[in-house]
Write a protein that holds these residues in place. Sequence first.
Motif: not given
Length: 279
Positions: A97-123
């Motif tokens: 579970i810890d490893k899974l969370l860390m991998r997900i976190g690393d993927a999220f950290l690759a992009f700024p918050d606003f960019l991720l929110a912008l992409l998801l809102s556009a979709v």
Amino acid sequence: MKIPDKIYFIVVGVFLVGIFILPLIGQVSPFSISVADRLQGPSLAHWFGTDHLGRDIFSRIIHGAGYTVGFSVLSILITAFIGVPAGILAGVKGKGIDKLLMRIGDAFLAFPDFLLALLLSAVLGPGLFNVILAVIFVKWIQYSYLVRGITREVMQGQAVMISRINGSSFFSIVRYHVSPAIAGHVLVLCTTDIGKVMLLIASLSYIGLGAQPPVPEWGAMLNESRAYLEGHPHLLFFPGLAIVFTSLLFYIAGDKCRDRLLKDGRIEKKETEEDRRYA
């Protein structure tokens, strides 16, 4: 002259109460259109003036607080409701579970918050509900990382080891050892994040992906008024001032909350790697 910490909390409390009370006693509807009164400056009849459709700006800002601030608070509560249990589970159980969370976190950290929110809102498409989903999607991992780091430190403590030897269950350890350790940190993060989420929601509404007309959300009000900046700057000034003032108010309140909890010893001054990462 130093302002007492209690003053900040009182102001925030009064502000939150006012968000729900003032719209009920307002005499002017934020949706009432009067073409004859359009683009008027501040006056006794219209304290903040009127917009391009003759709607009272003061009334729209008062009612808009319920959208901008109210939905920001709602987003933070849902985010914490998702992120905190995930962080506790990863910190207590560890391994897969810890490893899974860390991998997900690393993927999220690759992009700024606003960019991720912008992409998801556009979709997902324009709309305030979709913006809230985007905020939750972006922010939950930050709460998980914070709680995970604190939980791992608690689990290595002597008190938890003794509890495990005595046969304490997972829920008992979380209730009596983990929860008191993370409560203060989560409270501080939630308080300071309200202002950040407000800016995020207002920014997405400003570019047309958030609240849609005629909803009096502050970012949407800025978007509607862009064409009138040169001749009627008050249309943008007052909604912008509301966003800046409210964001700053919650940020200061969060900072004061952290100082108070540090003083009372409810949170440790030592920061984990995740604390510094998301400070």
